[in-house]
Scaffold this active site. Sequence first.
Site, mmCIF file in Angstrom:
data_model
loop_
_atom_site.group_PDB
_atom_site.id
_atom_site.type_symbol
_atom_site.label_atom_id
_atom_site.label_comp_id
_atom_site.label_asym_id
_atom_site.label_seq_id
_atom_site.Cartn_x
_atom_site.Cartn_y
_atom_site.Cartn_z
ATOM 1 N N PHE A 33 0.844 -1.205 0.000
ATOM 2 C CA PHE A 33 0.000 0.000 0.000
ATOM 3 C C PHE A 33 0.872 1.246 0.000
ATOM 4 C CE2 PHE A 33 -3.069 3.111 1.380
ATOM 5 C CZ PHE A 33 -4.253 2.671 0.807
ATOM 6 N N ASP A 34 1.880 1.256 0.874
ATOM 7 C CA ASP A 34 2.797 2.391 0.941
ATOM 8 C C ASP A 34 4.183 1.892 0.510
ATOM 9 O OD1 ASP A 34 4.160 4.684 1.414
ATOM 10 O OD2 ASP A 34 3.856 4.726 3.583
ATOM 11 N N LYS A 35 4.348 1.800 -0.788
ATOM 12 C CA LYS A 35 5.565 1.155 -1.314
ATOM 13 C C LYS A 35 6.817 1.975 -1.035
ATOM 14 C CE LYS A 35 3.353 -1.547 -4.916
ATOM 15 N NZ LYS A 35 3.710 -2.958 -4.837
ATOM 16 N N ASN A 52 -3.807 -7.945 -8.650
ATOM 17 C CA ASN A 52 -2.808 -6.951 -9.031
ATOM 18 C C ASN A 52 -1.622 -7.624 -9.692
ATOM 19 O OD1 ASN A 52 -0.026 -6.507 -7.492
ATOM 20 N ND2 ASN A 52 -1.439 -7.515 -6.055
ATOM 21 N N GLY A 70 3.975 -5.402 -10.046
ATOM 22 C CA GLY A 70 5.360 -5.692 -10.438
ATOM 23 C C GLY A 70 6.377 -4.840 -9.702
ATOM 24 N N PHE A 71 6.137 -4.628 -8.408
ATOM 25 C CA PHE A 71 7.095 -3.901 -7.550
ATOM 26 C C PHE A 71 7.466 -2.539 -8.125
ATOM 27 C CE2 PHE A 71 9.233 -8.061 -5.767
ATOM 28 C CZ PHE A 71 8.116 -8.285 -4.986
ATOM 29 N N SER A 105 5.926 -12.695 -4.228
ATOM 30 C CA SER A 105 5.068 -11.970 -5.161
ATOM 31 C C SER A 105 5.018 -12.733 -6.478
ATOM 32 C CB SER A 105 5.606 -10.568 -5.414
ATOM 33 O OG SER A 105 4.972 -10.041 -6.564
ATOM 34 N N ASN A 122 4.395 -11.461 -9.305
ATOM 35 C CA ASN A 122 4.518 -10.530 -10.431
ATOM 36 C C ASN A 122 5.944 -10.194 -10.848
ATOM 37 O OD1 ASN A 122 1.663 -10.281 -10.563
ATOM 38 N ND2 ASN A 122 1.761 -9.003 -8.734
ATOM 39 N N THR A 123 6.927 -10.835 -10.224
ATOM 40 C CA THR A 123 8.308 -10.707 -10.687
ATOM 41 C C THR A 123 8.738 -12.098 -11.137
ATOM 42 O OG1 THR A 123 8.818 -8.879 -9.204
ATOM 43 C CG2 THR A 123 10.693 -10.166 -9.976
ATOM 44 N N LYS A 153 8.311 -13.655 3.885
ATOM 45 C CA LYS A 153 6.885 -13.664 3.514
ATOM 46 C C LYS A 153 6.663 -14.707 2.433
ATOM 47 C CE LYS A 153 3.110 -10.624 2.091
ATOM 48 N NZ LYS A 153 2.666 -9.236 1.940
ATOM 49 N N ASN A 191 1.170 -14.029 1.029
ATOM 50 C CA ASN A 191 1.062 -13.068 -0.057
ATOM 51 C C ASN A 191 -0.200 -13.396 -0.880
ATOM 52 O OD1 ASN A 191 1.843 -11.109 -2.065
ATOM 53 N ND2 ASN A 191 3.958 -11.431 -1.414
ATOM 54 N N THR A 192 -0.333 -12.821 -2.051
ATOM 55 C CA THR A 192 -1.493 -13.062 -2.921
ATOM 56 C C THR A 192 -1.358 -14.432 -3.597
ATOM 57 O OG1 THR A 192 -0.315 -11.993 -4.734
ATOM 58 C CG2 THR A 192 -1.771 -10.605 -3.429
HETATM 59 C C1 LIG Z 1 -2.251 -3.822 -5.006
HETATM 60 C C2 LIG Z 1 -1.463 -4.717 -4.133
HETATM 61 C C3 LIG Z 1 -0.076 -4.581 -4.078
HETATM 62 C C4 LIG Z 1 0.677 -5.416 -3.265
HETATM 63 N N1 LIG Z 1 2.025 -5.251 -3.223
HETATM 64 C C5 LIG Z 1 2.763 -6.017 -2.390
HETATM 65 C C6 LIG Z 1 4.148 -5.825 -2.280
HETATM 66 O O1 LIG Z 1 4.726 -4.940 -2.906
HETATM 67 N N2 LIG Z 1 4.842 -6.631 -1.440
HETATM 68 C C7 LIG Z 1 4.233 -7.622 -0.696
HETATM 69 O O2 LIG Z 1 4.913 -8.310 0.064
HETATM 70 N N3 LIG Z 1 2.911 -7.809 -0.779
HETATM 71 C C8 LIG Z 1 2.171 -7.033 -1.589
HETATM 72 N N4 LIG Z 1 0.822 -7.231 -1.668
HETATM 73 C C9 LIG Z 1 0.214 -8.347 -0.899
HETATM 74 C C10 LIG Z 1 -0.352 -7.897 0.443
HETATM 75 O O3 LIG Z 1 0.651 -7.391 1.287
HETATM 76 C C11 LIG Z 1 -1.059 -9.063 1.139
HETATM 77 O O4 LIG Z 1 -0.108 -10.051 1.459
HETATM 78 C C12 LIG Z 1 -2.144 -9.684 0.286
HETATM 79 O O5 LIG Z 1 -2.830 -8.708 -0.447
HETATM 80 C C13 LIG Z 1 -3.151 -10.479 1.123
HETATM 81 O O6 LIG Z 1 -3.801 -9.638 2.039
HETATM 82 P P1 LIG Z 1 -5.258 -9.011 1.782
HETATM 83 O O7 LIG Z 1 -6.133 -10.129 1.336
HETATM 84 O O8 LIG Z 1 -5.659 -8.386 3.073
HETATM 85 O O9 LIG Z 1 -5.083 -8.003 0.705
HETATM 86 C C14 LIG Z 1 0.047 -6.406 -2.484
HETATM 87 C C15 LIG Z 1 -1.343 -6.529 -2.523
HETATM 88 C C16 LIG Z 1 -2.104 -5.703 -3.315
HETATM 89 C C17 LIG Z 1 -3.590 -5.854 -3.334
#
Ligand SMILES: Cc1cc2nc3c(=O)[nH]c(=O)nc-3n(C[C@H](O)[C@H](O)[C@H](O)COP(=O)(O)O)c2cc1C
Length: 369
Positions: free
Chosen positions: A69-71, A116, A119-120, A182, A184-185, A222, A251-252
């Site tokens: 969220f706050d990259k 999403n 891609g960092f 992630s 996306n990389t 993570k 993570n996702t």
């Molecule tokens: C738009 C978006 C960007 C994200 N970017 C990152 C990231 O840069 N690094 C990371 O470790 N997780 C990232 N995440 C994953 C979240 O930190 C979290 O692990 C994941 O979304 C599951 O939690 P939630 O269901 O509450 O969203 C991202 C998630 C979203 C939706």
Amino acid sequence: MYKIFFNLVFKRMDPERAHHLAFRWIRLAARVPVLRTFVAAALAPRHKELRTEAFGLRMHGPFGLAAGFDKNAVAVDGMSMLGFDHVEIGTVTGEAQPGNPRKRLFRLVKDRALINRMGFNNEGSLAVAARLATREPVFRTVVGVNIGKTKAVPEAEAVGDYVKSTERLAPYADYLVVNVSSPNTPGLRNLQATEALRPLLSAVREAADRIVANRHVPLLVKIAPDLADEDVDAVADLAVELGLDGIIATNTTIARDGIGLKSEPSLVKETGGLSGAPLKARSLEVLRRLYARVGDRITLVGVGGIENAEDAWQRILAGATLVQGYSAFVYEGPFWARAIHKGLAARLRTSPYATLADAVGADVRKTTV
Ligand SMILES: Cc1cc2nc3c(=O)[nH]c(=O)nc-3n(C[C@H](O)[C@H](O)[C@H](O)COP(=O)(O)O)c2cc1C
């Protein structure tokens, strides 16, 4: 109120534009001393019973903002003002990079989910370290720094890229997270295999200790929800072996099948990581498995599909000392973190547990006794 606003304004906007707009408002509000003091007084966790400790850090409450969220660490005070008791910034990569081309963020409103493939996108370790170094914190928030691999760096040189970020960022990190999950990389998630993860985590640990001599910087990893159960166990065992401080699960997910998605197939088919409600069951399962394996030897952080206090409470009972969220914030709005802390305090009061720490893992201990 927020739901009406969401439907009228945010839902009609491109999700990434809506994110930037909301983000700008939060940052602006946090810059106005009277406003931020007022908002923080209303929303910050202040339930004594929720005070907790994780990897040697004292917290006012267990709920924090997940990474992504706050990259670039531009709104730590703003998020803290909204009641998140810890803020995990990043993912920050060794070098700055733009991320994937837009459109790269999608809302699955019917599923209360997001996809999403950002891609960092981030300003890189040098710029973020400079920002953290000159930051004058208004609130005492725990700041986690989540690091990942620069896309242009080949997989074989990944360790060097993480070490570079560690050297630059560890001095400002209350805790450090190695993100290898992630989707996306390209190739990033291969680093979760223990043969790759062992040298990576060892090198980051060594770099953090070398750079920050006067305190222990807690180190966490993570992981993805898509790991096979045996691989979850392998990461857990490795974390214990290396003396890691914590594991963040999860993570996702790249999964789409078997989780009953209701959104239009064209949306569901978008490439990227799925987060929010559909991730709940698997994230909880991974957490339970980790706790059954590591018990209290390693601190666990539960994230993935947490929407309300009940979800957060279930994670605590499943072994999480801290809980985090991201996607539901989009749907629930600015009072979300407060609602979770308030609901958690109510659950703890009516539970058989005297403290939050007593509740951690209680459900898993019951089933394994
Ligand atoms: C738009 C978006 C960007 C994200 N970017 C990152 C990231 O840069 N690094 C990371 O470790 N997780 C990232 N995440 C994953 C979240 O930190 C979290 O692990 C994941 O979304 C599951 O939690 P939630 O269901 O509450 O969203 C991202 C998630 C979203 C939706």
